[in-house]
Design a protein around this motif. Structure first.
Motif, PDB file in Angstrom:
ATOM      1  N   MET A 598       0.837  -1.214   0.000  1.00  0.00           N
ATOM      2  CA  MET A 598       0.000   0.000   0.000  1.00  0.00           C
ATOM      3  C   MET A 598       0.862   1.250   0.000  1.00  0.00           C
ATOM      4  O   MET A 598       0.574   2.217  -0.701  1.00  0.00           O
ATOM      5  CB  MET A 598      -0.889   0.001   1.243  1.00  0.00           C
ATOM      6  N   GLU A 599       1.888   1.189   0.745  1.00  0.00           N
ATOM      7  CA  GLU A 599       2.797   2.338   0.808  1.00  0.00           C
ATOM      8  C   GLU A 599       3.354   2.648  -0.574  1.00  0.00           C
ATOM      9  O   GLU A 599       3.380   3.799  -1.029  1.00  0.00           O
ATOM     10  CB  GLU A 599       3.945   1.981   1.772  1.00  0.00           C
ATOM     11  N   GLU A 601       2.143   1.757  -3.468  1.00  0.00           N
ATOM     12  CA  GLU A 601       1.048   2.225  -4.333  1.00  0.00           C
ATOM     13  C   GLU A 601       0.821   3.713  -4.121  1.00  0.00           C
ATOM     14  O   GLU A 601       0.694   4.502  -5.056  1.00  0.00           O
ATOM     15  CB  GLU A 601      -0.235   1.458  -3.968  1.00  0.00           C
ATOM     16  N   LYS A 602       0.825   4.042  -2.818  1.00  0.00           N
ATOM     17  CA  LYS A 602       0.582   5.428  -2.442  1.00  0.00           C
ATOM     18  C   LYS A 602       1.654   6.330  -3.042  1.00  0.00           C
ATOM     19  O   LYS A 602       1.371   7.389  -3.603  1.00  0.00           O
ATOM     20  CB  LYS A 602       0.627   5.511  -0.911  1.00  0.00           C
ATOM     21  N   ARG A 603       2.896   5.840  -2.963  1.00  0.00           N
ATOM     22  CA  ARG A 603       3.988   6.646  -3.498  1.00  0.00           C
ATOM     23  C   ARG A 603       3.842   6.842  -5.009  1.00  0.00           C
ATOM     24  O   ARG A 603       4.034   7.935  -5.561  1.00  0.00           O
ATOM     25  CB  ARG A 603       5.317   5.962  -3.164  1.00  0.00           C
ATOM     26  N   GLN A 606       1.265   9.378  -5.725  1.00  0.00           N
ATOM     27  CA  GLN A 606       1.746  10.718  -5.394  1.00  0.00           C
ATOM     28  C   GLN A 606       2.643  11.250  -6.522  1.00  0.00           C
ATOM     29  O   GLN A 606       2.582  12.417  -6.917  1.00  0.00           O
ATOM     30  CB  GLN A 606       2.528  10.699  -4.079  1.00  0.00           C
ATOM     31  N   GLN A 644      -7.834   8.437  -4.357  1.00  0.00           N
ATOM     32  CA  GLN A 644      -7.254   7.107  -4.149  1.00  0.00           C
ATOM     33  C   GLN A 644      -6.210   7.108  -3.028  1.00  0.00           C
ATOM     34  O   GLN A 644      -6.162   6.225  -2.170  1.00  0.00           O
ATOM     35  CB  GLN A 644      -6.596   6.614  -5.460  1.00  0.00           C
ATOM     36  N   VAL A 645      -5.387   8.191  -3.069  1.00  0.00           N
ATOM     37  CA  VAL A 645      -4.312   8.268  -2.041  1.00  0.00           C
ATOM     38  C   VAL A 645      -4.908   8.330  -0.633  1.00  0.00           C
ATOM     39  O   VAL A 645      -4.464   7.620   0.272  1.00  0.00           O
ATOM     40  CB  VAL A 645      -3.424   9.508  -2.317  1.00  0.00           C
ATOM     41  N   SER A 646      -5.920   9.171  -0.471  1.00  0.00           N
ATOM     42  CA  SER A 646      -6.497   9.298   0.890  1.00  0.00           C
ATOM     43  C   SER A 646      -7.113   7.966   1.353  1.00  0.00           C
ATOM     44  O   SER A 646      -7.010   7.587   2.521  1.00  0.00           O
ATOM     45  CB  SER A 646      -7.533  10.428   0.922  1.00  0.00           C
ATOM     46  N   LEU A 648      -6.146   5.020   0.452  1.00  0.00           N
ATOM     47  CA  LEU A 648      -5.020   4.146   0.809  1.00  0.00           C
ATOM     48  C   LEU A 648      -4.519   4.451   2.238  1.00  0.00           C
ATOM     49  O   LEU A 648      -4.226   3.563   3.031  1.00  0.00           O
ATOM     50  CB  LEU A 648      -3.871   4.380  -0.182  1.00  0.00           C
ATOM     51  N   LYS A 649      -4.444   5.743   2.494  1.00  0.00           N
ATOM     52  CA  LYS A 649      -3.987   6.162   3.826  1.00  0.00           C
ATOM     53  C   LYS A 649      -4.873   5.585   4.932  1.00  0.00           C
ATOM     54  O   LYS A 649      -4.387   5.075   5.957  1.00  0.00           O
ATOM     55  CB  LYS A 649      -4.004   7.693   3.911  1.00  0.00           C
ATOM     56  N   GLN A 652      -4.195   2.052   5.433  1.00  0.00           N
ATOM     57  CA  GLN A 652      -2.916   1.887   6.116  1.00  0.00           C
ATOM     58  C   GLN A 652      -3.072   2.067   7.640  1.00  0.00           C
ATOM     59  O   GLN A 652      -2.559   1.280   8.440  1.00  0.00           O
ATOM     60  CB  GLN A 652      -1.916   2.931   5.592  1.00  0.00           C
TER      61      GLN A 652
END
Ligand code: ADP
Ligand code: MG
Length: 766
Positions: A598-599, A601-603, A606, A644-646, A648-649, A652
């Protein structure tokens, strides 16, 4: 060679009563006479000097030191008696033998100093007359509590023969009498020297004694040499013997042991023959022979003195030649024996006699080294009496001791008393118990009767209530019913008793439980008290039972504890298993990888957003239609991505929380594990405790049994010991009886002896 020695001081008037041997050295005094007329006529000069204030004599190069020096420039000769002889008279009265010896060459003043030539009227201040006077003065002073028996003998030794100067007075001529019969020297069984048949005249006064002295002096064999016309060439010994008996009137002052004390002591006053060598006498023939004989005694005396005077020889136990001459045999005690002795060396100051004077001084110097051992002389019968007396005392005390019983016997008796006391108490208690039981039984019977009566009455009451007539009721109570009731009631009581007993035992059990739970020390205390001899007999069985019960209850309790622990352990282990079921580590990994993904993916998202923003910035600078469109497109895409990022957060975060929870449960599992471990160790401890406790109980029981056995054994031994002691006591009693009889016999014998002695003495006196 000058041989100066440290001056010694003679103890003045010493009257030591101790019966222990006193080690005294022979005291030596020198008496220097003045030059006499014949010497002055020959023109002799004084060659002797006395150091003033010191007992020291100097002649030529020689210097000698003595205990005292009289004459010349030394002390006055008149002090000889006071300083040298008076202490001896004191000792004489205390029971010591004493001796005064006058030594020196012919004409040196021996006879003059001793006063041996006493003629009766002239009191020239010689030693013997003064001794006589003092003795009677003292005896008179002590007359009140002491009986005296004073005797004198006077002998001379001439040509190695002993003559009695008091024998056959008057018939002896002045010249040597060949008709005189010599006296034999005898040695008694105990080693003392006596003269067979010598006259021992009993004297009652000073005058009587002086008469004997004068008579003896007269009969003394005298001859004449060219040295001195009056001098004698024989040894003269004047002996005063004193027997003292304390009369009973003095018993109160003296200790009882002295009541029968008889002291007998002797004072020898010796006037020796001239010490000059034969060659100087100028005599020949018969005179020379005489001289040789005279000197045989002096030679032997000299040898005795040097044997005794040499400390080294004395310590080696060297032979002392007492037997070489009659003189030394007679003076054996005076030299190195049982006597206090003073030697007076007489010297002439004339230069013509210098050689002999030096010889005399050397001789006298050697005599100073002689050590005597004087003891108080007790009558042998008295001594025997005293011995028996002390023996009797000892036996009496022994008897007393054995009567009062030895310590062991006492202890045994004490124990027996204790045992009988306890037995008595036991029987008393037993009686009481019986009584109580009986009264209990009676009460129970009465209770049954009362209960029965009550029930009957109740029945009757019931019947009456039911409307029956009194007669019916009276008759209705059949015998059978009553019997049945009786049995029921007794059964009920029995059951009640059973219940109370059960209750009591459980209560006891609980009580014991509590007590046992306290500590081990108390248990040991109980053991200790159980060892006490007195209470053992009575309480042993009760104790044993109690102990047994205690032990079993402890075991029970411990077992229960163990079971409890087991249960807890099982529970914990089950919990643990649950944890283990969900394989936590795999789960954790899974979550972690997911988190990681997930991290990433998040990166990626971003980065995309960043790129898009860049592109947007570029587009905004160029302002055309299509770029506008593109810009919108980008913006849409951007917002989507941000969404999507939020998301994912959020995901996490949830995962993170899960992980934390997981950690917590892990910790709990760990704790559980620890607890399990602890319980397990506790269990082991408990098991050990159980084992220990049973071990203790076993050993206690064994010790207890052993103790009982030992006590039984001890009892038997004590009994045996008592029998032995009784036998010993019997034996001692018999010995004492025998000894007492012996003592009375001895006393009787002694009395008879004294009686006989007295009667003969009385006969003799008449
Ligand atoms: P010994 O017995 O030793 O042969 P004596 O006692 O007979 O000697 O003495 C010899 C002489 O010397 C006598 O005449 C005596 O009187 C005299 N004499 C001895 N001692 C003294 C003295 N201390 N003072 C005066 N004269 C003395
Ligand atoms: Mg003389």
């Amino acid at each position: 060679k000058p041989s100066a020695e440290i001056p010694r001081v003679l103890p003045m008037g010493s009257s030591d009563m101790a019966s222990q041997p006193q080690s005294d050295s022979v005291k030596v005094a020198v008496n220097v006479r003045p030059l006499i007329t014949p010497e002055l006529v020959l023109g002799c000069t004084d060659c002797v000097t006395v150091t003033p204030g010191e007992p020291q004599v100097q002649i030529g190069p020689h210097v000698f030191t003595y205990d005292h020096v009289y004459g010349s420039t030394g002390s006055s000769s008149s002090l000889i008696f006071e300083q040298c002889v008076y202490p001896l008279v004191d000792s004489l009265f205390c029971g010591y033998n004493t001796t005064v010896l006058a030594y020196g060459q012919t004409g040196s003043g021996k006879t003059y100093t001793m006063g041996t030539n006493y003629s009766g009227e002239s009191n020239c201040g010689g030693i013997i007359p003064q001794v006589m006077e003092t003795i009677f003065k003292k005896a008179d002073a002590m007359k009140g509590d002491t009986e005296f028996l004073i005797r004198v003998s006077f002998i001379e030794i001439f040509k190695e023969e002993v003559f009695d100067l008091l024998d056959d007075p008057g018939s002896v001529a002045k010249a040597a009498a060949p008709a005189r019969v010599p006296i034999q020297i005898r040695e008694t069984a105990n080693g003392s020297i006596t003269l067979a048949g010598v006259t021992e005249a009993e004297v009652k006064s000073k005058e009587e004694m002086a008469l004997h002295l004068a008579r003896g002096s007269l009969s003394r064999a005298t001859g004449s040499t060219n040295m001195n016309s009056q001098s004698s060439r024989s040894h003269a010994i004047f002996t005063i013997s004193i027997e003292q008996k304390r009369t009973s009137s003095s018993a109160s002052e003296k200790s009882t042991s002295n009541e029968y004390d008889i002291l007998s002591s002797k004072f020898h006053l010796v006037d020796l023959a001239g010490s000059e060598r034969a060659k100087r006498t100028g005599a020949d023939g018969l005179r020379l022979k005489e001289g040789i004989h005279i000197n045989r005694g002096l030679l032997a005396l000299g040898n005795v003195i040097s044997a005794l005077g040499d400390e080294k020889k004395r310590k080696e136990g060297a032979f002392v030649p007492y037997r070489d001459s009659k003189l030394t045999r007679l003076l054996q005690d005076s030299l190195g024996g049982n006597s206090k002795t003073v030697m007076i060396a007489c010297i002439s100051p004339a230069d013509s006699n210098a050689e002999e004077t030096i010889n005399t001084l050397k001789y006298a110097n050697r005599a100073r080294n002689i050590q005597n051992k004087a003891v108080i002389n007790r009558d042998p019968v008295t001594a025997e009496m005293q011995k028996l007396r002390s023996q009797l005392e000892q036996l009496q005390s022994e008897l007393l001791f054995s009567r009062s019983g030895s310590a062991a016997l006492e202890e045994l008796q004490l124990l027996q008393q204790k045992v009988s006391l306890l037995e008595l108490k036991n029987s008393e208690l037993y009686c009481e118990l019986k009584e109580r039981e009986m009264s209990c039984e009676q009460l129970a019977q009465r209770a049954i009767a009362t209960q029965l009566e009550k029930d009957q009455l109740m029945l009757k009451l019931e019947s009456a209530r039911n409307g029956k007539s009194w007669d019916d009721i009276e008759n209705a109570g059949s015998e059978q019913d009553v019997d049945l009731m009786k049995t029921y009631i007794s059964k009920i009581q029995q059951l009640e008793a059973e219940v109370t007993r059960q209750k009591f035992t459980t209560a006891c059990r609980n009580g014991l439980h509590d007590r046992l739970a306290l500590d081990k020390g108390m248990l040991l205390d109980d053991l200790g008290s159980g060892c006490e001899v007195g209470t053992l007999e009575v309480s042993s069985e009760v104790d044993e039972e109690e102990k047994e019960r205690e032990h079993s209850s402890i075991q029970e309790k411990l077992d229960m504890e163990l079971q409890d622990l087991d249960k807890r352990l099982q529970q914990k282990e089950a919990e643990m298993k649950q944890f283990a079921k969900s394989d936590t580590s795999v789960l954790k990994q899974h979550y972690e990888t997911k988190l990681h993904e997930m991290e990433q993916e998040k990166r990626a998202f971003q980065k995309e957003i960043e790129d898009l923003r860049h592109a947007l910035a570029k587009l905004s600078s160029s302002t055309d239609e299509c770029s506008h469109k593109m810009k919108d497109n980008y913006l849409q895409k951007l917002s989507m991505l941000e969404n999507q990022v939020s998301q994912l957060k959020k995901k996490q975060d949830a995962h993170q929380q899960l992980l934390r929870q997981k950690q917590k449960s892990d910790d709990a599992a760990m704790r559980l594990q620890g607890e399990i471990q602890r319980i397990k160790s506790q269990k082991v401890q408990l098991q050990q405790k159980i084992k220990q406790e049973s071990e203790q109980f076993r050993s206690w029981k064994a010790a207890r049994e052993k103790e009982v056995l030992q006590l039984k054994k001890e009892g038997r031994r004590n009994e045996y010991e008592m029998h032995k002691l009784l036998a010993l006591n019997q034996k001692q009693k018999m010995v004492l009886q025998r000894k007492t009889e012996e003592a009375t016999m001895a006393t009787k014998r002694l009395k008879d002896l004294l009686e006989a002695k007295k009667s003969t003495r009385d006969a003799h006196g008449k």
